[in-house]
Design an enzyme around this catalytic site. Structure first.
Site, PDB file in Angstrom:
ATOM      1  CG  ASP A 183       0.814  -2.235   6.208  1.00  0.00           C
ATOM      2  OD1 ASP A 183      -0.106  -2.309   7.051  1.00  0.00           O
ATOM      3  OD2 ASP A 183       0.690  -1.648   5.111  1.00  0.00           O
ATOM      4  CG  HIS A 195      -1.898   1.026   1.367  1.00  0.00           C
ATOM      5  ND1 HIS A 195      -1.629   2.289   1.828  1.00  0.00           N
ATOM      6  CD2 HIS A 195      -3.221   1.011   1.076  1.00  0.00           C
ATOM      7  CE1 HIS A 195      -2.747   3.003   1.817  1.00  0.00           C
ATOM      8  NE2 HIS A 195      -3.724   2.245   1.368  1.00  0.00           N
ATOM      9  CE  LYS A 214      -7.024  -0.215   6.241  1.00  0.00           C
ATOM     10  NZ  LYS A 214      -7.765   0.374   5.133  1.00  0.00           N
ATOM     11  CD  GLN A 274      -6.644  -4.335   4.092  1.00  0.00           C
ATOM     12  OE1 GLN A 274      -7.578  -5.021   4.528  1.00  0.00           O
ATOM     13  NE2 GLN A 274      -6.828  -3.110   3.640  1.00  0.00           N
ATOM     14  CB  CYS A 279      -3.819   3.436  -1.636  1.00  0.00           C
ATOM     15  SG  CYS A 279      -5.079   4.673  -1.423  1.00  0.00           S
TER      16      CYS A 279
HETATM   17  N1  7TS Z   1      -1.625  -0.718   4.771  1.00  0.00           N
HETATM   18  C1  7TS Z   1      -2.496  -1.469   4.104  1.00  0.00           C
HETATM   19  C2  7TS Z   1      -2.109  -2.853   3.679  1.00  0.00           C
HETATM   20  C3  7TS Z   1      -3.755  -0.953   3.798  1.00  0.00           C
HETATM   21  O1  7TS Z   1      -4.623  -1.708   3.137  1.00  0.00           O
HETATM   22  C4  7TS Z   1      -4.083   0.358   4.201  1.00  0.00           C
HETATM   23  C5  7TS Z   1      -5.394   0.997   3.855  1.00  0.00           C
HETATM   24  C6  7TS Z   1      -3.133   1.076   4.928  1.00  0.00           C
HETATM   25  C7  7TS Z   1      -1.923   0.508   5.192  1.00  0.00           C
HETATM   26  C8  7TS Z   1      -3.383   2.461   5.426  1.00  0.00           C
HETATM   27  O2  7TS Z   1      -4.314   2.452   6.441  1.00  0.00           O
HETATM   28  P1  7TS Z   1      -4.818   3.840   7.070  1.00  0.00           P
HETATM   29  O3  7TS Z   1      -5.889   3.413   8.009  1.00  0.00           O
HETATM   30  O4  7TS Z   1      -3.667   4.453   7.744  1.00  0.00           O
HETATM   31  O5  7TS Z   1      -5.351   4.651   5.929  1.00  0.00           O
HETATM   32  N2  7TS Z   1      -6.076   0.390   2.787  1.00  0.00           N
HETATM   33  C9  7TS Z   1      -7.187   0.857   2.168  1.00  0.00           C
HETATM   34  C10 7TS Z   1      -7.836   0.174   1.156  1.00  0.00           C
HETATM   35  O6  7TS Z   1      -7.525  -0.931   0.726  1.00  0.00           O
HETATM   36  N3  7TS Z   1      -8.894   0.902   0.738  1.00  0.00           N
HETATM   37  O7  7TS Z   1      -8.923   2.023   1.450  1.00  0.00           O
HETATM   38  C11 7TS Z   1      -7.875   2.015   2.341  1.00  0.00           C
END
Ligand code: 7TS
Length: 415
Positions: A209, A132, A235, A212, A373
């Protein structure tokens, strides 16, 4: 990781679970909501919504500073949530649990603070091609600042990153390996345990990371042996604006503070300051107190269901969904790695992903379309975008049938 099991985990009572999520009762465009955008953010159970509301209604005060009763209550609730996160990840100590805004902020914190101490011109940071942007851009920024180089292990045609591709790129110049546990765009599950073992054998620390992964499988940072693990609350059925950086205490201790301000200091004169103990050294300013408490409630919620049962439920749904989408003429799945979590990224022949998403939305079906992203993933497959259905604990086989039917109707519209 989860204890050895002799029988499969008991099935989830999904009907009962769905009743915990008020939003699932609503309609969208006059149709029952089919929410399949869990990788972007998951819906919130009543327990989380109520935990936040209860804090504001009954305990609201700033933390770590008041001598008054309310402040002590708020501090106790916030620190109890930190302990819940520690237990959830099986970290050794609450000193290793830093509250941040989310996975993105956690990676930026490590890039900035760890980067300052450890990364110099000519060094390398190793990532993979499926990251990501939030586990890519902060490293690019660090490299631009320091003259270090970002190295990426490539994805194969199935969306997997073979372990050898990672291992062969670890060199004496590698200062950190930073990899996703689960890909948001492809669903690929990386062999993080093996990655950590190999990197450690060469003395290289590893950041995972887990944005997910944490909502979908049990994570034990001590069993993984990783040095840093990051995730976002929103999430994992928790609030937005709160997330976690786990870091091994010795590493965090040696790292300089990231942001300066209230709460992160031990003493301040006009000339200089000294730093607070862990984890507060990395928590400048008033945090998202309600969010932290809500995250604690979310972790209680998923733990009560059981991460093993959630994983088994979503694996069964993934298999059903994969079969259903494969049965739709013109659908091509993007991301077919042998180890996959509940993400179905796909293309429909002759139809742009955005049109697929827009038409499905008219039927109350929420998916995400675009590059997710993860633009380098799209580049790797030579496509601008995919449509992506991503699964959560409350999803059902009927919803996946509705998705497949919906895609068939999209194909008819464009026929
Ligand atoms: N890492 C992964 C693997 C992600 O899927 C996401 C967000 C992030 C980091 C960042 O997370 P945040 O909460 O700091 O924004 N992924 C997604 C997605 O798949 N669709 O919208 C956000």
């Amino acid at each position: 990781m989860s204890a050895a099991r002799t029988s499969p985990p008991a099935r989830l009572d999904v009907k009962r679970i769905r009743e915990d999520f008020p939003i699932l009762e609503r309609t969208v465009h006059g149709r029952p909501l089919v929410y399949l955008d869990n990788a972007a953010t998951s819906q919130k159970p009543r327990a989380v919504i109520e935990a936040e509301a209860r804090y504001y209604a009954e305990e609201n005060a700033n933390i770590h500073r008041g001598v008054h009763w309310l402040s002590e209550k708020a501090t106790a609730s916030y620190e109890a949530a930190r302990e819940k996160v520690r237990a959830f990840l099986n970290a050794a100590s609450v000193h290793e649990i830093v509250f941040v805004r989310g996975a993105t902020e956690a990676v930026n914190l490590v890039a900035s603070s760890f980067g300052k101490n450890h990364v110099r011109s000519g060094d390398e940071i190793l990532v993979t091609g499926l990251e990501h942007h939030s586990n890519l851009v902060p490293w690019q920024m660090l490299c631009a600042e320091t003259g270090a180089r970002l190295v990426a292990a490539p994805i194969d045609d199935s969306g997997d990153v073979p372990l050898e591709e990672i291992v062969s790129r670890i060199s004496e110049r590698t200062k950190l390996v930073a990899v996703a546990h689960v890909s948001n765009a492809l669903g690929t599950v990386l062999p993080v345990r093996e990655i950590v073992d190999t990197a450690h054998a060469r003395g290289v620390p590893v950041l995972i990371d887990g944005a997910q992964a944490v909502p979908h499988r049990a994570v034990d940072v001590r069993a993984l042996g990783c040095d840093f693990y990051v995730f976002s609350g929103h999430k994992v059925y928790g609030p937005t604006g709160v997330g976690i950086l786990y870091g091994r205490e010795a590493l965090l201790d040696a790292m300089p503070p990231w942001q300066g301000g209230g709460d992160m200091i031990a003493s301040v004169t006009l000339e200089k300051s000294t730093w607070n103990v862990l984890p507060y050294k990395f928590e400048a300013g008033t945090p998202n107190i309600a969010g932290g408490i809500g995250l604690g409630a979310a972790l209680d919620y998923v733990s009560a269901i059981g991460l093993d049962r959630i994983e088994a439920h979503e694996a069964a749904l993934l298999e059903i969904g994969t079969g259903l989408l494969r049965s739709v003429a013109g659908v091509r799945l993007v991301g077919t790695a042998p180890e996959k979590a509940g993400v179905l990224s796909f293309l429909l022949d002759g139809v742009h992903a955005h049109d697929v998403g827009t038409i499905l939305d008219q039927e109350g079906i929420a998916i995400r379309t675009g590059h997710h992203c993860a633009q380098p993933v799209m580049d790797r497959f030579g496509i601008p975008a995919t449509a992506r259905a991503s699964l959560g604990v409350y999803n059902t086989a009927e919803e996946l049938e509705a998705l497949a039917q919906g895609i068939r109707r999209v194909a008819e519209v464009f026929a």
